[in-house]
Write a protein that holds these residues in place. Structure first.
Motif, short mmCIF file in Angstrom:
data_model
loop_
_atom_site.label_atom_id
_atom_site.label_comp_id
_atom_site.label_asym_id
_atom_site.label_seq_id
_atom_site.Cartn_x
_atom_site.Cartn_y
_atom_site.Cartn_z
N GLN A 1 0.82 -1.20 0.00
CA GLN A 1 0.00 0.00 0.00
C GLN A 1 0.86 1.26 0.00
O GLN A 1 0.52 2.26 -0.64
N LEU A 2 2.01 1.22 0.72
CA LEU A 2 2.92 2.36 0.69
C LEU A 2 3.40 2.63 -0.73
O LEU A 2 3.52 3.79 -1.14
N ARG A 3 3.65 1.57 -1.47
CA ARG A 3 4.07 1.73 -2.88
C ARG A 3 2.90 2.19 -3.74
O ARG A 3 3.09 2.98 -4.68
N ALA A 4 1.70 1.73 -3.43
CA ALA A 4 0.53 2.19 -4.17
C ALA A 4 0.29 3.67 -3.92
O ALA A 4 -0.22 4.39 -4.80
N ASP A 5 0.63 4.15 -2.73
CA ASP A 5 0.52 5.58 -2.43
C ASP A 5 1.53 6.41 -3.21
O ASP A 5 1.44 7.65 -3.22
N THR A 6 2.50 5.74 -3.81
CA THR A 6 3.65 6.40 -4.44
C THR A 6 3.64 6.08 -5.94
O THR A 6 4.22 5.09 -6.37
N PRO A 7 2.98 6.88 -6.76
CA PRO A 7 2.82 6.55 -8.18
C PRO A 7 4.13 6.30 -8.91
O PRO A 7 4.19 5.49 -9.84
N GLY A 8 5.21 6.98 -8.50
CA GLY A 8 6.48 6.81 -9.18
C GLY A 8 7.04 5.41 -9.09
O GLY A 8 7.86 5.01 -9.93
N CYS A 9 6.61 4.64 -8.10
CA CYS A 9 7.09 3.26 -7.97
C CYS A 9 6.68 2.39 -9.16
O CYS A 9 7.31 1.37 -9.43
N LEU A 10 5.61 2.79 -9.85
CA LEU A 10 5.15 2.03 -11.01
C LEU A 10 6.01 2.31 -12.24
O LEU A 10 5.98 1.53 -13.20
N GLN A 11 6.74 3.41 -12.22
CA GLN A 11 7.47 3.85 -13.40
C GLN A 11 8.97 3.60 -13.32
O GLN A 11 9.61 3.35 -14.33
#
Length: 402
Positions: free
Chosen positions: A13-23
């Protein structure tokens, strides 16, 4: 806008809160960490309000929200609300302190081997103007500040140093100076102590009372995961009673007579009115997120990931990891034989990985003392939202660059 993810420490969820983690695989957190969606949305909403209602009117509408970073930073640093100032950058905060000290011929500034280049240039400028002397305190066998040497330097000469100015964590290395030990010496001898905490705020617990600093400067954009264009300052009550800010305007002081002015009673005297107000709102969201997550947990997580990265990089042929110190943080510095830092950055960028070259000019004395490569080192800096899988991906990518 409290975060369930931060309370639960749910990494997904912390990564989902952080859109840049997808890129990206973002290992440049010591430069500018990835903001959460809420930090970005808060700024967008504020800017939209400015467009609809006007700049001054939006400040009035957001009056309560604009107080949030003061409250959250005071909580994080364990100080009073009146000891916090919000400025345009960490540099602006640091300079408000440094250029407010009335240096005179023969004064001494004590600093460390890994002092940041921008700060040292300010030392040199004041030395040129006033004749102050800069004394660099050596490190001990553990690459920490040599406290005995510091104390000896303080008592040497016909007067105490005018200032102790140290960077807590250097820009080019993972080592952490023992700020509490420096603060204890400063208090014992009554010497003002300015701590540059740009790289430590947001990745490790900081208690200004335990540290014993008179001032602490920091930025929003690094480990706090806040916006660019915003910094802050902690100023102790004692420091404010002894020194004025480097500059004052009509926000930090009132024009009370033909030849008189009166400063604000608290740390907001260090502020100027004009700043990135949307960034102030974003800073409040970012610091609250870190406070909810807990600095103890963040520190443990960051140190774990950094240690994994150092261990794996050290096992690669031709790679040297340069971090040395009793305590190491989330910054990992390395070089690879035959590969310049700029080439390494470009090669990793093609694979969706962000790292940052750290040049000799940023920490010149550290490079010379520790015989670091003249062309610089590569800085890979992790944060709690990074994963073990990303650590492995970075190591594989580094091994493939030649």
């Amino acid at each position: 806008m409290a975060s369930t993810a931060a309370r639960s420490r749910d990494l997904a969820q912390l990564r989902a809160d952080t859109p840049g983690c997808l890129q990206r695989v973002h290992f440049n957190n010591a430069g500018a960490a990835l903001c959460t969606h809420d930090v970005v949305k808060a700024q967008q909403d504020y800017l939209e309000a400015e467009c609809l209602y006007g700049g001054y009117e939006t400040v009035d509408r957001y009056e309560e929200t604009l107080q949030s970073p003061y409250t959250e930073l005071a909580t994080m640093l364990k100080c009073s609300l009146g000891n916090i100032a919000i400025l345009q950058s960490a540099t602006a905060a640091w300079m408000q302190v440094f250029y407010g000290i009335p240096f005179q011929q023969g004064d001494r500034i004590l600093t460390g081997i890994h002092e940041y280049g921008a700060n040292y240039i300010a030392f040199l400028q004041v030395a040129k103007r006033t004749g102050v002397r800069i004394e660099v305190i050596p490190e001990d066998a553990d690459s920490d500040i040599d406290i005995s040497a510091l104390e000896e330097s303080i008592v040497r000469g016909d007067r105490k140093p005018a200032l102790l100015a140290f960077t807590h964590i250097p820009t080019n290395s993972g080592r952490v100076y023992n700020a509490e030990a420096i603060g204890a010496v400063a208090k014992r001898h009554g010497v003002p102590f300015l701590l540059d905490a740009c790289q430590s705020i947001g990745q490790m617990p900081l208690d200004v009372a335990k540290i014993g600093c008179d001032w602490l400067s920091g930025t929003a954009r690094k480990y706090l995961r806040g916006p660019r264009g915003i910094g802050f300052l902690y100023a102790s009550d004692e420091a404010m009673s002894r020194f004025e800010p480097g500059t004052l305007d009509m926000y930090g002081a009132s024009w009370t007579g033909d030849a008189e002015y009166r400063m604000l009673p608290d740390a907001r005297r260090y502020e100027q009115y004009e700043k990135y107000f949307a960034g102030v709102v974003g800073l409040g969201i970012a610091v609250r997120y870190a406070n909810e997550l807990g600095l103890d947990w963040i520190w443990e997580r960051v140190q774990f990931l950094a240690a994994e990265l150092r261990t794996k990089l050290s096992g690669l042929p031709g790679v040297q990891v340069h971090d040395k110190g009793r305590v190491l943080c989330g910054i990992v510095s390395f070089s690879k034989n035959g590969v310049s830092p700029e080439k390494m950055k470009a090669a990793l960028l093609e694979k969706g990985i962000n790292v940052k070259p750290s040049p000799k000019s940023s920490t010149r004395m550290d490079f010379l003392k520790n015989k670091l490569p003249d062309e610089g080192v590569v800085r890979a800096s992790v944060h709690y939202y990074n994963t073990e899988e990303e650590v492995c991906a970075v190591v594989v990518a580094v091994s493939a660059v030649s």
